[in-house]
Scaffold this motif. Structure first.
Motif, PDB file in Angstrom:
ATOM      1  N   ARG A  56      -6.759  -5.063  -9.750  1.00 58.14           N
ATOM      2  CA  ARG A  56      -5.674  -5.395  -8.820  1.00 58.14           C
ATOM      3  C   ARG A  56      -5.334  -4.228  -7.894  1.00 58.14           C
ATOM      4  NH1 ARG A  56      -0.674  -6.380 -10.693  1.00 58.14           N
ATOM      5  NH2 ARG A  56      -0.894  -5.045 -12.543  1.00 58.14           N
ATOM      6  N   PHE A  57      -5.432  -3.016  -8.403  1.00 59.60           N
ATOM      7  CA  PHE A  57      -5.076  -1.817  -7.639  1.00 59.60           C
ATOM      8  C   PHE A  57      -6.343  -1.045  -7.274  1.00 59.60           C
ATOM      9  CE2 PHE A  57      -0.529  -1.004  -9.491  1.00 59.60           C
ATOM     10  CZ  PHE A  57      -0.192  -2.321  -9.217  1.00 59.60           C
ATOM     11  N   THR A  58      -6.297  -0.384  -6.117  1.00 62.20           N
ATOM     12  CA  THR A  58      -7.404   0.461  -5.681  1.00 62.20           C
ATOM     13  C   THR A  58      -6.853   1.793  -5.175  1.00 62.20           C
ATOM     14  OG1 THR A  58      -8.709  -1.467  -5.024  1.00 62.20           O
ATOM     15  CG2 THR A  58      -9.393   0.677  -4.169  1.00 62.20           C
ATOM     16  N   ILE A  59      -7.352   2.868  -5.737  1.00 67.24           N
ATOM     17  CA  ILE A  59      -6.962   4.204  -5.284  1.00 67.24           C
ATOM     18  C   ILE A  59      -8.048   4.745  -4.363  1.00 67.24           C
ATOM     19  CG2 ILE A  59      -8.022   5.396  -7.268  1.00 67.24           C
ATOM     20  CD1 ILE A  59      -5.650   7.380  -7.153  1.00 67.24           C
ATOM     21  N   ARG A  77       0.848  -1.186   0.000  1.00 70.46           N
ATOM     22  CA  ARG A  77       0.000   0.000   0.000  1.00 70.46           C
ATOM     23  C   ARG A  77       0.884   1.237   0.000  1.00 70.46           C
ATOM     24  NH1 ARG A  77      -4.603   2.566   4.005  1.00 70.46           N
ATOM     25  NH2 ARG A  77      -2.787   3.156   5.268  1.00 70.46           N
ATOM     26  N   LEU A  78       0.741   2.024  -1.040  1.00 69.45           N
ATOM     27  CA  LEU A  78       1.452   3.289  -1.131  1.00 69.45           C
ATOM     28  C   LEU A  78       0.599   4.395  -0.517  1.00 69.45           C
ATOM     29  CD1 LEU A  78       2.870   3.145  -4.772  1.00 69.45           C
ATOM     30  CD2 LEU A  78       3.825   2.199  -2.652  1.00 69.45           C
ATOM     31  N   SER A  79       1.285   5.337   0.112  1.00 75.04           N
ATOM     32  CA  SER A  79       0.613   6.496   0.693  1.00 75.04           C
ATOM     33  C   SER A  79       1.212   7.761   0.118  1.00 75.04           C
ATOM     34  CB  SER A  79       0.767   6.504   2.212  1.00 75.04           C
ATOM     35  OG  SER A  79       0.197   5.350   2.801  1.00 75.04           O
ATOM     36  N   CYS A  80       0.394   8.791   0.039  1.00 79.90           N
ATOM     37  CA  CYS A  80       0.847  10.087  -0.429  1.00 79.90           C
ATOM     38  C   CYS A  80       0.276  11.137   0.515  1.00 79.90           C
ATOM     39  CB  CYS A  80       0.390  10.340  -1.854  1.00 79.90           C
ATOM     40  SG  CYS A  80       0.746  11.994  -2.474  1.00 79.90           S
ATOM     41  N   ALA A  81       1.161  11.833   1.217  1.00 72.81           N
ATOM     42  CA  ALA A  81       0.752  12.885   2.134  1.00 72.81           C
ATOM     43  C   ALA A  81       0.840  14.231   1.422  1.00 72.81           C
ATOM     44  CB  ALA A  81       1.649  12.893   3.357  1.00 72.81           C
ATOM     45  N   ALA A  82      -0.239  14.990   1.466  1.00 70.60           N
ATOM     46  CA  ALA A  82      -0.304  16.271   0.766  1.00 70.60           C
ATOM     47  C   ALA A  82      -0.417  17.417   1.754  1.00 70.60           C
ATOM     48  CB  ALA A  82      -1.500  16.291  -0.175  1.00 70.60           C
ATOM     49  N   SER A  83       0.273  18.500   1.453  1.00 68.42           N
ATOM     50  CA  SER A  83       0.145  19.717   2.249  1.00 68.42           C
ATOM     51  C   SER A  83      -0.890  20.615   1.609  1.00 68.42           C
ATOM     52  CB  SER A  83       1.480  20.440   2.337  1.00 68.42           C
ATOM     53  OG  SER A  83       1.844  20.911   1.054  1.00 68.42           O
ATOM     54  N   VAL A  93      -3.689  10.276   0.117  1.00 66.75           N
ATOM     55  CA  VAL A  93      -4.130   9.439  -0.994  1.00 66.75           C
ATOM     56  C   VAL A  93      -3.399   8.107  -0.876  1.00 66.75           C
ATOM     57  CG1 VAL A  93      -4.270   9.188  -3.502  1.00 66.75           C
ATOM     58  CG2 VAL A  93      -4.451  11.434  -2.466  1.00 66.75           C
ATOM     59  N   TYR A  94      -4.095   7.040  -1.220  1.00 66.63           N
ATOM     60  CA  TYR A  94      -3.527   5.713  -1.091  1.00 66.63           C
ATOM     61  C   TYR A  94      -3.644   4.942  -2.398  1.00 66.63           C
ATOM     62  CZ  TYR A  94      -4.354   6.942   3.792  1.00 66.63           C
ATOM     63  OH  TYR A  94      -4.384   7.583   5.004  1.00 66.63           O
ATOM     64  N   LEU A  95      -2.725   4.009  -2.577  1.00 64.94           N
ATOM     65  CA  LEU A  95      -2.817   3.080  -3.694  1.00 64.94           C
ATOM     66  C   LEU A  95      -2.581   1.682  -3.128  1.00 64.94           C
ATOM     67  CD1 LEU A  95      -3.221   2.882  -6.799  1.00 64.94           C
ATOM     68  CD2 LEU A  95      -0.721   2.750  -6.961  1.00 64.94           C
ATOM     69  N   GLN A  96      -3.647   0.915  -3.004  1.00 62.93           N
ATOM     70  CA  GLN A  96      -3.546  -0.463  -2.564  1.00 62.93           C
ATOM     71  C   GLN A  96      -3.246  -1.329  -3.782  1.00 62.93           C
ATOM     72  OE1 GLN A  96      -3.748  -1.882   0.613  1.00 62.93           O
ATOM     73  NE2 GLN A  96      -3.114  -3.745  -0.460  1.00 62.93           N
ATOM     74  N   VAL A 105      -1.423   5.304 -13.806  1.00 63.30           N
ATOM     75  CA  VAL A 105      -1.863   4.129 -13.063  1.00 63.30           C
ATOM     76  C   VAL A 105      -3.333   4.286 -12.636  1.00 63.30           C
ATOM     77  CG1 VAL A 105      -1.528   2.753 -10.981  1.00 63.30           C
ATOM     78  CG2 VAL A 105       0.469   3.647 -12.231  1.00 63.30           C
ATOM     79  N   ALA A 106      -3.622   5.374 -11.920  1.00 62.77           N
ATOM     80  CA  ALA A 106      -4.986   5.555 -11.404  1.00 62.77           C
ATOM     81  C   ALA A 106      -5.183   7.004 -10.997  1.00 62.77           C
ATOM     82  CB  ALA A 106      -5.235   4.647 -10.198  1.00 62.77           C
ATOM     83  N   VAL A 107      -6.444   7.422 -10.955  1.00 63.68           N
ATOM     84  CA  VAL A 107      -6.794   8.769 -10.508  1.00 63.68           C
ATOM     85  C   VAL A 107      -8.066   8.698  -9.670  1.00 63.68           C
ATOM     86  CG1 VAL A 107      -8.112   9.282 -12.610  1.00 63.68           C
ATOM     87  CG2 VAL A 107      -7.235  11.161 -11.202  1.00 63.68           C
TER      88      VAL A 107
END
Length: 123
Positions: A66-69, A19-25, A78-81, A48-50
């Protein structure tokens, strides 16, 4: 101005998950569409995904099923499973933010990019 920081990459065997994570300011996070792109060595950056500001999602055919945003506006995240990973998923994964309401597969739509996180899938 939006700053994006990805995390969660690593080395995983084929068939595994990450699981990827993206932290936004920024206080206007909820107004942005958030996307994930990836770039493998010697290849162009690919979509990949939006997940758009309204919550609708769109995936590349190569990752569909396979992937879930997802996004958490309360946490500016924001996450990418990623499940059922394949060696061809190996790439640097980038999080991006853009002010658009439709589409999302073209990198030119995005205004802000993170530094990327490496995902390596071994066979």
């Amino acid at each position: 101005q939006v700053q994006l920081v990805e995390s969660g990459g690593g080395l995983v065997q084929a068939g595994g998950s990450l699981r990827l994570s993206c932290a936004a300011s920024g206080r206007t996070f909820r107004s942005y569409a958030m996307g994930w792109f990836r770039q493998a060595p010697g290849k162009e950056r690919e979509f990949v995904a939006v997940v758009r500001s309204g919550g609708s999602t769109y995936y590349a055919d190569s990752v569909k099923g396979r992937f879930t945003i997802s996004r958490d506006n309360a946490k500016n995240m924001v996450y990418l499973q990623m499940n059922s990973l394949k060696p061809e998923d190996t790439a640097v994964y980038y999080c991006a933010a853009g002010s658009f309401a439709v589409g999302g597969s073209r990198p030119q739509l995005y205004d802000y990019w993170g530094q990327g996180t490496q995902v390596t899938v071994s066979s």
